[in-house]
Design a protein around this motif. Structure first.
Motif, PDB file in Angstrom:
ATOM      1  N   GLU A 256       0.830  -1.210   0.000  1.00  0.00           N
ATOM      2  CA  GLU A 256       0.000   0.000   0.000  1.00  0.00           C
ATOM      3  C   GLU A 256       0.859   1.252   0.000  1.00  0.00           C
ATOM      4  O   GLU A 256       0.521   2.245  -0.632  1.00  0.00           O
ATOM      5  CB  GLU A 256      -0.933  -0.004   1.205  1.00  0.00           C
ATOM      6  N   TRP A 257       1.956   1.237   0.754  1.00  0.00           N
ATOM      7  CA  TRP A 257       2.885   2.367   0.744  1.00  0.00           C
ATOM      8  C   TRP A 257       4.232   1.938   1.291  1.00  0.00           C
ATOM      9  O   TRP A 257       4.344   0.914   1.972  1.00  0.00           O
ATOM     10  CB  TRP A 257       2.349   3.572   1.513  1.00  0.00           C
TER      11      TRP A 257
ATOM     12  N   GLU B 215      -3.530   4.413  15.973  1.00  0.00           N
ATOM     13  CA  GLU B 215      -3.738   5.328  14.859  1.00  0.00           C
ATOM     14  C   GLU B 215      -2.461   5.693  14.115  1.00  0.00           C
ATOM     15  O   GLU B 215      -2.514   6.391  13.108  1.00  0.00           O
ATOM     16  CB  GLU B 215      -4.389   6.614  15.372  1.00  0.00           C
TER      17      GLU B 215
ATOM     18  N   ASP C 179       1.124   8.068   9.866  1.00  0.00           N
ATOM     19  CA  ASP C 179      -0.222   7.578  10.129  1.00  0.00           C
ATOM     20  C   ASP C 179      -0.405   6.275   9.367  1.00  0.00           C
ATOM     21  O   ASP C 179       0.468   5.852   8.596  1.00  0.00           O
ATOM     22  CB  ASP C 179      -1.289   8.621   9.788  1.00  0.00           C
ATOM     23  N   LEU C 180      -1.527   5.601   9.558  1.00  0.00           N
ATOM     24  CA  LEU C 180      -1.697   4.267   8.999  1.00  0.00           C
ATOM     25  C   LEU C 180      -1.769   4.265   7.477  1.00  0.00           C
ATOM     26  O   LEU C 180      -1.541   3.217   6.845  1.00  0.00           O
ATOM     27  CB  LEU C 180      -2.957   3.606   9.574  1.00  0.00           C
ATOM     28  N   ASP C 181      -2.046   5.399   6.881  1.00  0.00           N
ATOM     29  CA  ASP C 181      -2.111   5.502   5.424  1.00  0.00           C
ATOM     30  C   ASP C 181      -0.796   5.945   4.803  1.00  0.00           C
ATOM     31  O   ASP C 181      -0.728   6.196   3.597  1.00  0.00           O
ATOM     32  CB  ASP C 181      -3.222   6.460   5.011  1.00  0.00           C
ATOM     33  N   GLY C 182       0.261   6.051   5.630  1.00  0.00           N
ATOM     34  CA  GLY C 182       1.582   6.347   5.098  1.00  0.00           C
ATOM     35  C   GLY C 182       1.969   7.807   5.088  1.00  0.00           C
ATOM     36  O   GLY C 182       3.070   8.145   4.638  1.00  0.00           O
ATOM     37  N   GLU C 183       1.120   8.694   5.557  1.00  0.00           N
ATOM     38  CA  GLU C 183       1.497  10.096   5.610  1.00  0.00           C
ATOM     39  C   GLU C 183       2.478  10.313   6.755  1.00  0.00           C
ATOM     40  O   GLU C 183       2.211   9.915   7.888  1.00  0.00           O
ATOM     41  CB  GLU C 183       0.275  10.989   5.811  1.00  0.00           C
TER      42      GLU C 183
ATOM     43  N   ARG D 238      -3.272  -4.950   8.311  1.00  0.00           N
ATOM     44  CA  ARG D 238      -2.100  -4.671   7.493  1.00  0.00           C
ATOM     45  C   ARG D 238      -0.855  -5.269   8.142  1.00  0.00           C
ATOM     46  O   ARG D 238      -0.894  -5.708   9.287  1.00  0.00           O
ATOM     47  CB  ARG D 238      -1.920  -3.161   7.306  1.00  0.00           C
TER      48      ARG D 238
ATOM     49  N   TYR E 277       3.322  -4.337   8.722  1.00  0.00           N
ATOM     50  CA  TYR E 277       4.359  -3.298   8.658  1.00  0.00           C
ATOM     51  C   TYR E 277       5.719  -3.941   8.942  1.00  0.00           C
ATOM     52  O   TYR E 277       5.847  -4.751   9.867  1.00  0.00           O
ATOM     53  CB  TYR E 277       4.079  -2.197   9.684  1.00  0.00           C
TER      54      TYR E 277
ATOM     55  N   CYS F 106       4.154  -0.988   4.182  1.00  0.00           N
ATOM     56  CA  CYS F 106       2.827  -1.361   4.650  1.00  0.00           C
ATOM     57  C   CYS F 106       2.196  -2.249   3.595  1.00  0.00           C
ATOM     58  O   CYS F 106       2.008  -1.822   2.450  1.00  0.00           O
ATOM     59  CB  CYS F 106       1.967  -0.126   4.897  1.00  0.00           C
TER      60      CYS F 106
ATOM     61  N   GLY G  85      -1.189  -4.356   2.500  1.00  0.00           N
ATOM     62  CA  GLY G  85      -2.624  -4.437   2.742  1.00  0.00           C
ATOM     63  C   GLY G  85      -3.272  -5.494   1.886  1.00  0.00           C
ATOM     64  O   GLY G  85      -2.614  -6.089   1.022  1.00  0.00           O
TER      65      GLY G  85
END
Length: 447
Positions: free
Chosen positions: A90-91, A114, A129-133, A413, A415, A442, A444
């Motif tokens: 995912e990232w 989070e 964050d969990l979305d890679g930001e 996910r 990591y 990450c 997914g």
């Protein structure tokens, strides 16, 4: 009495603090916190250590603490994790750049679930964050060989040691410094590769020293960074492994490069026993049902009695055993990787081999155990998921460099982190070239 712990704002003096590891300049990074400083020495003879009793919390997961191998027993067991059948990346972000072959720092979820915190071999710590930001980046003083331990997160603070011999604590929301414990307060430690174990407000970890090569076990206040206790005995061989704690048998165990496993009573920390293997002990020994499982560079894994250190059984592979074994307490199985490129499933009580599977290269890092898969990274640059019952390969995901961190399942996910892709690292006649940074990943569920 002088305080060894400096506290303050994000912006501090930027300077290398290597103390015998080699000279290197602190690398600047725009927009990041800089955590380097040199506080005065601390007179540890004035400190006392008397932790309160508590009921046994097996893993601490789901509360306000998260740590390497999921808990103080270091089982690497995630009973509620669901591993996807066909994962995709995912990232990913580049973080590692150094050729040092120690296993890389593992990502850890924040206690609120989070975010993710991970450290790098460049001495930086990252919050995502969990979305890679990327939320923040903090530069420590460990700029020579960086950070290889995994942060222990207590409430809102991530704590980890560096290869400059200092311990760092940062705020997980902002990356701001909370405290820094200098090497001068740790009897002139030159490196901390040991990931702290946390119990009742206290961190337990090992430090590395030289002249002569040796180590120490420490207890440090997690909130303030104040040293509380250290053993007067010198552990041989500059220890890398992280301590494991089993309150049920009242033992704390840790290995070292001298090939010896050491055990202390817990929480009194009186010394109890030692066991000598035939090679260096680099991995963290999990503890389970009154026993501990120790990999050695003599190509073997040992099962030792926690009470007195007697050998219950041993199992020989065809390569060094440097990886951190994983334990499934429901199946009663120990999973361990070897330098022979295989993963072994062994009966925890008898050492009998249930299966072994080739994974294409040396297994140096941690094995993660879930009900449906054993997650393991390989020197062939793949992350593998193996069936726990048969060892069959469920899937593999290719990466850039050697996968050596603990694969951490969280919220559906996975990591993990890898070593950089380096050219001519093993060739003494040529200068090593960085081909590509090692990334944190990450995975997914696939489409």
């Amino acid at each position: 009495m002088d305080d060894p712990v400096e506290r303050g704002s994000t912006r501090l003096e930027r300077r290398a603090y290597l103390s015998g590891l080699g000279a290197a300049a602190t690398v600047g990074l725009a927009g990041c916190a800089t955590l380097s400083a040199s506080p005065p020495a601390y007179d540890r003879t004035q400190a006392t250590f008397d932790p309160p009793e508590r009921s046994y919390d097996e893993t601490y997961s789901g509360g306000d603490v998260t740590m390497f191998r999921r808990g103080v027993r270091r089982l690497g067991y995630y009973p509620d994790a669901a591993v996807p059948d066909d994962p995709t990346v995912e990232w990913s972000h580049p973080i590692n750049a150094v050729g040092h072959t120690a296993a890389k720092s593992s990502p850890r979820p924040t206690p609120d679930g989070e975010g993710i915190v991970v450290a790098s071999d460049t001495g930086r710590m990252y919050g995502f964050d969990l979305d890679g930001e990327r939320r923040w980046t903090a530069q420590t003083g460990a700029t020579y060989l960086g950070i290889h331990g995994t942060p222990t997160i207590v409430e809102g603070t991530a704590i980890v040691g560096g290869y400059d011999g200092s311990m760092y604590a940062v705020d997980v929301e902002t990356g701001d410094r909370v405290w820094r414990l200098s090497r001068s307060a740790l009897d002139l430690s030159i490196a901390i590769g040991s990931s702290p174990a946390y119990w009742d407000g206290v961190l337990y970890f090992q430090t590395e020293h030289k002249h002569p090569a040796s180590g120490r076990l420490w207890a440090v206040d997690a909130e303030t960074g104040e040293p509380l206790w250290t053993d007067d005995r010198d552990i041989g061989g500059m220890p890398h492994p992280s301590p494991a704690i089993d309150p049920a048998t009242e033992r704390l165990v840790a290995g070292s490069n001298d090939g010896i496993v050491y055990a202390w009573a817990f929480p009194s920390l009186s010394f109890e026993w030692s066991f000598e293997t035939g090679g260096e002990v680099k991995g963290t020994p999990p503890v389970y049902e009154g026993k501990t499982y120790v990999g050695s560079w003599d190509d073997s894994i040992y099962c030792l009695d926690l009470l007195d250190g007697t050998e219950r059984w041993s199992f020989e592979t065809d390569g060094i055993v440097m990886s951190n074994p994983g334990v499934d307490p429901e199946r009663g199985v120990v999973y361990v990787g070897s330098g022979d490129g295989r993963v072994y499933a062994l009966d925890a009580a008898t050492g009998e081999r249930r299966w072994s599977t080739g994974v294409g290269g040396t297994v140096l890092g941690s094995l993660t155990v879930t009900p449906g898969a054993i997650l393991v990274g390989s020197y062939d640059t793949n992350l593998y998921a193996l069936d726990p019952e048969t060892g069959a390969i469920r899937w593999r995901v290719p990466n850039r460099g050697h996968v050596t961190s603990e694969p951490v399942p969280h919220d559906g996910r996975i990591y993990y982190a890898e070593r950089a892709d380096l050219r001519d690292y093993w060739n003494d006649d040529r200068e090593t070239e960085l081909v590509e940074n090692g990334h944190v990943y990450c995975l997914g569920p696939g489409e």
